[in-house]
Design a protein around this motif. Structure first.
Motif, mmCIF file in Angstrom:
data_model
loop_
_atom_site.group_PDB
_atom_site.id
_atom_site.type_symbol
_atom_site.label_atom_id
_atom_site.label_comp_id
_atom_site.label_asym_id
_atom_site.label_seq_id
_atom_site.Cartn_x
_atom_site.Cartn_y
_atom_site.Cartn_z
ATOM 1 N N GLN A 171 3.078 12.467 -4.580
ATOM 2 C CA GLN A 171 3.569 12.729 -3.232
ATOM 3 C C GLN A 171 3.541 14.207 -2.893
ATOM 4 O O GLN A 171 4.308 14.684 -2.050
ATOM 5 C CB GLN A 171 4.986 12.166 -3.067
ATOM 6 C CG GLN A 171 5.033 10.647 -3.215
ATOM 7 C CD GLN A 171 6.411 10.065 -2.940
ATOM 8 O OE1 GLN A 171 7.361 10.784 -2.677
ATOM 9 N NE2 GLN A 171 6.517 8.744 -2.989
ATOM 10 N N SER A 172 2.625 14.944 -3.525
ATOM 11 C CA SER A 172 2.433 16.347 -3.169
ATOM 12 C C SER A 172 1.749 16.430 -1.807
ATOM 13 O O SER A 172 1.319 15.427 -1.241
ATOM 14 C CB SER A 172 1.568 17.039 -4.225
ATOM 15 O OG SER A 172 0.274 16.469 -4.236
ATOM 16 N N GLU A 173 1.654 17.669 -1.281
ATOM 17 C CA GLU A 173 0.995 17.856 0.015
ATOM 18 C C GLU A 173 -0.442 17.354 -0.049
ATOM 19 O O GLU A 173 -0.921 16.654 0.846
ATOM 20 C CB GLU A 173 1.025 19.335 0.410
ATOM 21 C CG GLU A 173 0.373 19.612 1.743
ATOM 22 C CD GLU A 173 0.397 21.096 2.107
ATOM 23 O OE1 GLU A 173 -0.242 21.454 3.108
ATOM 24 O OE2 GLU A 173 1.042 21.872 1.388
ATOM 25 N N ALA A 177 -2.272 13.996 1.801
ATOM 26 C CA ALA A 177 -3.517 14.114 2.562
ATOM 27 C C ALA A 177 -4.554 13.113 2.046
ATOM 28 O O ALA A 177 -5.275 12.471 2.825
ATOM 29 C CB ALA A 177 -4.060 15.533 2.487
ATOM 30 N N VAL A 178 -4.638 12.969 0.723
ATOM 31 C CA VAL A 178 -5.589 12.020 0.137
ATOM 32 C C VAL A 178 -5.184 10.583 0.469
ATOM 33 O O VAL A 178 -6.026 9.720 0.718
ATOM 34 C CB VAL A 178 -5.683 12.227 -1.386
ATOM 35 C CG1 VAL A 178 -6.578 11.177 -2.015
ATOM 36 C CG2 VAL A 178 -6.211 13.609 -1.695
ATOM 37 N N LYS A 179 -3.870 10.329 0.487
ATOM 38 C CA LYS A 179 -3.396 8.997 0.864
ATOM 39 C C LYS A 179 -3.844 8.649 2.281
ATOM 40 O O LYS A 179 -4.256 7.510 2.564
ATOM 41 C CB LYS A 179 -1.873 8.943 0.765
ATOM 42 C CG LYS A 179 -1.288 7.584 1.149
ATOM 43 C CD LYS A 179 0.230 7.595 1.074
ATOM 44 C CE LYS A 179 0.801 6.225 1.473
ATOM 45 N NZ LYS A 179 2.284 6.227 1.461
ATOM 46 N N VAL A 198 0.250 3.140 -5.971
ATOM 47 C CA VAL A 198 1.461 3.603 -6.669
ATOM 48 C C VAL A 198 1.562 5.114 -6.545
ATOM 49 O O VAL A 198 0.642 5.845 -6.932
ATOM 50 C CB VAL A 198 1.421 3.196 -8.161
ATOM 51 C CG1 VAL A 198 2.558 3.869 -8.920
ATOM 52 C CG2 VAL A 198 1.500 1.694 -8.304
ATOM 53 N N ASP A 199 2.684 5.615 -5.978
ATOM 54 C CA ASP A 199 2.943 7.057 -5.968
ATOM 55 C C ASP A 199 4.433 7.363 -6.132
ATOM 56 O O ASP A 199 4.871 8.484 -5.891
ATOM 57 C CB ASP A 199 2.411 7.696 -4.674
ATOM 58 C CG ASP A 199 3.158 7.226 -3.428
ATOM 59 O OD1 ASP A 199 4.040 6.350 -3.552
ATOM 60 O OD2 ASP A 199 2.837 7.734 -2.333
ATOM 61 N N ASN A 200 5.225 6.329 -6.545
ATOM 62 C CA ASN A 200 6.682 6.521 -6.608
ATOM 63 C C ASN A 200 7.288 6.011 -7.909
ATOM 64 O O ASN A 200 8.426 5.552 -7.932
ATOM 65 C CB ASN A 200 7.328 5.822 -5.408
ATOM 66 C CG ASN A 200 7.041 4.322 -5.387
ATOM 67 O OD1 ASN A 200 6.236 3.833 -6.188
ATOM 68 N ND2 ASN A 200 7.681 3.610 -4.479
ATOM 69 N N LEU A 201 6.521 6.072 -9.019
ATOM 70 C CA LEU A 201 7.035 5.627 -10.310
ATOM 71 C C LEU A 201 7.071 6.795 -11.284
ATOM 72 O O LEU A 201 6.303 7.760 -11.146
ATOM 73 C CB LEU A 201 6.148 4.516 -10.891
ATOM 74 C CG LEU A 201 6.061 3.196 -10.106
ATOM 75 C CD1 LEU A 201 5.103 2.248 -10.812
ATOM 76 C CD2 LEU A 201 7.433 2.556 -9.941
ATOM 77 N N ASP A 202 7.943 6.684 -12.287
ATOM 78 C CA ASP A 202 7.916 7.698 -13.346
ATOM 79 C C ASP A 202 6.792 7.351 -14.319
ATOM 80 O O ASP A 202 6.213 6.258 -14.276
ATOM 81 C CB ASP A 202 9.267 7.777 -14.053
ATOM 82 C CG ASP A 202 9.658 6.466 -14.726
ATOM 83 O OD1 ASP A 202 8.893 5.997 -15.591
ATOM 84 O OD2 ASP A 202 10.693 5.894 -14.370
ATOM 85 N N ASP A 228 5.630 13.051 -11.255
ATOM 86 C CA ASP A 228 5.999 11.652 -11.081
ATOM 87 C C ASP A 228 7.250 11.566 -10.219
ATOM 88 O O ASP A 228 7.719 12.580 -9.662
ATOM 89 C CB ASP A 228 6.175 10.968 -12.436
ATOM 90 C CG ASP A 228 7.338 11.543 -13.248
ATOM 91 O OD1 ASP A 228 8.098 12.377 -12.707
ATOM 92 O OD2 ASP A 228 7.472 11.160 -14.417
ATOM 93 N N SER A 229 7.827 10.380 -10.101
ATOM 94 C CA SER A 229 8.957 10.183 -9.195
ATOM 95 C C SER A 229 10.211 10.927 -9.656
ATOM 96 O O SER A 229 11.122 11.159 -8.863
ATOM 97 C CB SER A 229 9.254 8.690 -9.066
ATOM 98 O OG SER A 229 9.611 8.142 -10.328
ATOM 99 N N THR A 230 10.258 11.322 -10.946
ATOM 100 C CA THR A 230 11.426 12.069 -11.440
ATOM 101 C C THR A 230 11.279 13.564 -11.217
ATOM 102 O O THR A 230 12.185 14.330 -11.528
ATOM 103 C CB THR A 230 11.612 11.801 -12.941
ATOM 104 O OG1 THR A 230 10.499 12.355 -13.661
ATOM 105 C CG2 THR A 230 11.715 10.303 -13.217
ATOM 106 N N GLY A 231 10.123 14.009 -10.711
ATOM 107 C CA GLY A 231 9.878 15.437 -10.515
ATOM 108 C C GLY A 231 9.280 16.110 -11.736
ATOM 109 O O GLY A 231 9.072 17.327 -11.735
ATOM 110 N N LYS A 232 8.982 15.338 -12.771
ATOM 111 C CA LYS A 232 8.385 15.912 -13.973
ATOM 112 C C LYS A 232 6.981 16.401 -13.677
ATOM 113 O O LYS A 232 6.168 15.685 -13.102
ATOM 114 C CB LYS A 232 8.342 14.863 -15.080
ATOM 115 C CG LYS A 232 7.757 15.400 -16.397
ATOM 116 C CD LYS A 232 7.736 14.330 -17.479
ATOM 117 C CE LYS A 232 7.125 14.881 -18.769
ATOM 118 N NZ LYS A 232 7.059 13.839 -19.816
#
Length: 752
Positions: A171-173, A177-179, A198-202, A228-232
């Protein structure tokens, strides 16, 4: 004289030193959105450094914003204050902004930090002119676009059973854009593919889901995964390697920095290509050109890239139609690397008689080697004479220096009479002129070879077809000595193929005659009615000149229609004599004219779909044989539907889809009468294989011969959902026109 030369040398050196010292140093600021060590950024920098390597008066200063690790507003404000403090009175000749964050930052602080310097951007996703904020006269650059559609087409071509695409993104900028680009493409494939996005899973949940994917019908489209969804945070290769470790399905990508770390390949954006294109623009601006004179490159310079290790891991083959591509990690192959050298050496061996002229100059070894040379010459002569293929070799002036017995027999001349003559002395003038020009072109390239198919018609003898295998040979001093040629007589093969094609056409005549009967039914009814009306008018004394003319006019219309049907039928039976450009739309129209009514009265609907953006699609090949292939497949589909729906009221459907790729045009013929049984689907193109009682088994075999051997295309079959799909690919006219006649040290021509 010596002192004059010294003075001149000192003057030249002094002038050169003055020119270097006096030239103004130009400063370029290269502002990267990401960090050093990130492969995309490093590859971009390397390409820029290489492009500027010869500019001694240009200094490049590189700064890294590191926004993949931190991109808060407070951080960006702090960067602006830092750069403003760092460059209070420093004016750069050019700013190069790499990727979206750097461009946004430069535009926001263009006047306060960067003193309104010209800008060249690169690696920009989701580009729109409004991003430039009215600075069009100060800015130009290179757009970066992921080619998701081409990558999806590649995935389908490499896996005929593909049904599901598992899409991984963040979910980066850039990810968003690619989405957006993916969402524009998905509707075109929704009928053929299922997409799981999928863009919201760890990372643990992602790995667990990937490990359960079905390897039979699923592939992964790996877009981006830096968080990932945890910010890692992950490096560009860590996330991909995590996924690859648990994946049993192939992974495809759209970014070149993932290559070599687990992706099979794809139509990928290239940091190197971005850097090279932007550097070219930057050098033009530094040389005095205004940015508004340099158009923005809005087509991303993407390239097909593949990883040999991943291809081997999943047993995947690169499709023939994709054209230029690069393969990384490809193992070294001596034959592939030196193929031309190997073949040149083989052909040079056959030209052993030329070597004797070099050996004869060595007087010291002459007596000792004379007997060996004589034996070797006799052996080579005997070897060449035992070959059925005509063989000859010529010098650089086009004079025949020798030949074998087969060539002598072909010309009905003794060898001694052939020696010393030129092609103009032995062959018809038009044929001699054509092939003399080809030999002259071949002689320009040392160690070159060519394959040329030609027709030879000697006086008083039947026409013969040959494949001419030619190569240049070298003298002892490495200069080109002449041309060696082996002639392969393919007359019988061509005649057999043409006979089989005509035999296949005759097999279709029953269907064609039935189609003509349907075509003639209505005109005959109309003519019958006209004759009855004429008789009635005669008895009623109403048969005036005007009435007779009207009856004649109506009758001629029906007769002309019937005549056109016979003309179309005759044209179908006539074989094409040479390749030419022709319209796919026109070919399909003529086929439907012949069999449309017959198909309709068989309770079948026939649909032909052309994408309007392609216009009138032109292809290159044999028009009548091409129509024969399509007619054969349509007739097979019609018979299959009739047998399947016999005794029911169900209406069958035959769908023909036509679209074009970069180099080929694709025709899909689909029937809805069920799938082809797996036990026979791989044999439908075999000669004499048939499931129809009384069938010849030649139709689809000849279709394969025509499309693949004669037109250099491709034909295949696959099962759809309750349907069979025949796919025909033929070369576009543009591909044939752009194909080079000489390429490197090897040339190849196909003339049929």
């Amino acid at each position: 004289m010596r002192y004059c030369l010294m003075v001149a040398l000192i003057f030249i050196v002094t002038c050169k030193a003055f020119a270097v010292t006096g030239s103004k140093t130009q400063e370029v600021l290269l502002l990267h959105s990401y960090h050093k060590g990130y492969k995309w950024t490093d590859d971009m920098s390397l390409a820029i450094d290489e492009s500027f390597a010869n500019r001694e008066n240009v200094e490049i200063m590189s700064l890294y914003m590191d926004i993949k690790r931190i991109d808060t507003p407070a951080y960006l404000d702090a960067l602006a204050r830092l750069y403003k403090e760092q460059f209070p009175n420093r004016t750069f000749d050019l700013i190069m902004a790499a990727d979206n964050a750097a461009l946004d930052f430069v535009l926001m602080h263009h006047s306060t930090v960067f003193h309104n310097a010209p800008i060249v951007f690169l690696g920009i996703n989701g580009f729109h002119p409004r991003l430039l904020r009215g600075l069009n006269h100060k800015i130009t650059g290179v757009v970066e676009e992921v080619d998701i559609a081409s990558t999806l087409e590649l995935m389908l071509a490499m896996n005929g059973g593909l049904q599901t695409i598992f899409v991984l993104n963040d979910q980066s900028e850039t990810g968003l854009a690619v989405k957006h680009e993916l969402e524009k493409v998905i509707p075109y494939y929704s009928s053929r593919l299922n997409f799981e996005y999928v863009d919201n899973l760890d990372i643990l949940a992602i790995k667990e889901r990937v490990s359960t994917l079905n390897p039979e019908n699923t592939a992964i489209l790996f877009l981006l995964l830096f968080k990932d969804s945890t910010g890692k945070y992950f490096t560009y290769k860590e996330s991909l390697q995590e996924v690859r470790a648990v994946s049993s399905v192939p992974i495809f990508g759209v970014w070149d920095f993932y290559l070599g770390h687990g992706v099979v390949g794809g139509k990928m954006t290239s940091a190197k290509a971005q850097g090279e294109a932007a550097s070219k623009m930057a050098l033009e601006i530094l040389d005095g050109k205004s940015p508004d004179e340099i158009p923005i490159l809005d087509t991303s310079p993407n390239v097909y890239l593949f990883d040999h290790n991943e291809l081997a891991r999943f047993g995947l083959k690169i499709p023939l139609h994709i054209g230029f591509h690069e393969i990384h990690n490809k193992p070294f192959s001596f034959y592939e690397t030196y193929k031309s050298l190997v073949w040149s050496l083989v052909l040079l061996f056959l030209a052993g008689t030329a070597v004797t002229f070099v050996l004869a100059t060595n007087v010291i070894l002459r007596r000792k080697s004379e007997k060996e040379l004589k034996s070797q010459l006799m052996f080579i002569t005997t070897l060449l004479d035992t070959m059925k293929n005509p063989i000859f070799y010529k010098d650089v002036l086009g004079r025949y220096m020798g030949c074998n017995q087969a060539f002598s027999t072909l010309l009905k001349l003794p060898k001694w009479e052939i020696k010393g003559k030129t092609i103009y002395d032995l062959f018809p003038s038009a044929w001699a002129k054509e092939h003399a020009l080809k030999d002259e072109m071949l002689l320009k390239y040392p160690n070159a070879s060519s394959v040329d198919e030609a027709t030879l018609h000697l006086p008083g003898r039947p026409m013969q077809h040959f494949v001419l295998h030619k190569a240049t040979y070298s003298n002892a001093d490495a200069s080109v000595g002449g041309v060696v040629c082996i002639m392969d007589n393919i007359t019988e093969r061509i005649q057999q193929k043409q006979f089989l094609i005509q035999q296949s056409k005759l097999a279709e005549m029953g269907e064609m005659i039935a189609a003509i009967a349907h075509q003639w039914n209505e005109p005959l009814v109309e003519l019958s009615a006209i004759v009855q009306d004429m008789e009635m008018a005669y008895y009623n004394e109403e048969l005036t000149d005007d009435v007779v003319k009207a009856y004649v006019k109506d009758s001629m219309l029906q007769i002309q229609y019937m005549s056109k049907t016979l003309k179309d039928f005759r044209n179908f039976l006539k074989p094409s004599t040479q390749k030419k450009s022709f319209s796919v739309r026109t070919a399909l129209s003529e086929i439907t004219e012949l069999i449309g009514r017959h198909v309709f009265y068989s309770n079948i609907n026939l649909f032909v779909n052309f994408k309007p953006e392609f216009g009138d699609i032109m292809v290159y090949g044999y028009e009548n044989e091409f129509k024969q292939v399509l007619l054969n497949i349509i007739n097979n589909a019609k018979k299959k539907i009739i047998n399947t729906y016999k005794g029911t009221d169900k209406v069958g459907i035959i769908t023909i889809n036509v679209y074009r790729n970069e180099d080929t045009t694709v025709i899909q013929i689909i029937d809805d009468a069920g799938e082809i049984h797996p036990s026979i689907i791989n044999h439908v193109f075999d000669p004499y294989f048939t499931t129809t009682p009384g069938g010849t088994g030649l139709g689809l075999y000849m279709a394969k011969v025509i499309i693949e051997d004669k037109m250099q295309g491709r034909i295949s079959v696959a099962n759809g959902e309750n349907s069979a799909i025949f796919i025909v690919e033929v070369p576009n006219c543009e591909r044939v026109e752009k194909a080079p006649k000489v390429q490197g040290i090897s040339t190849e021509e196909h003339l049929m």
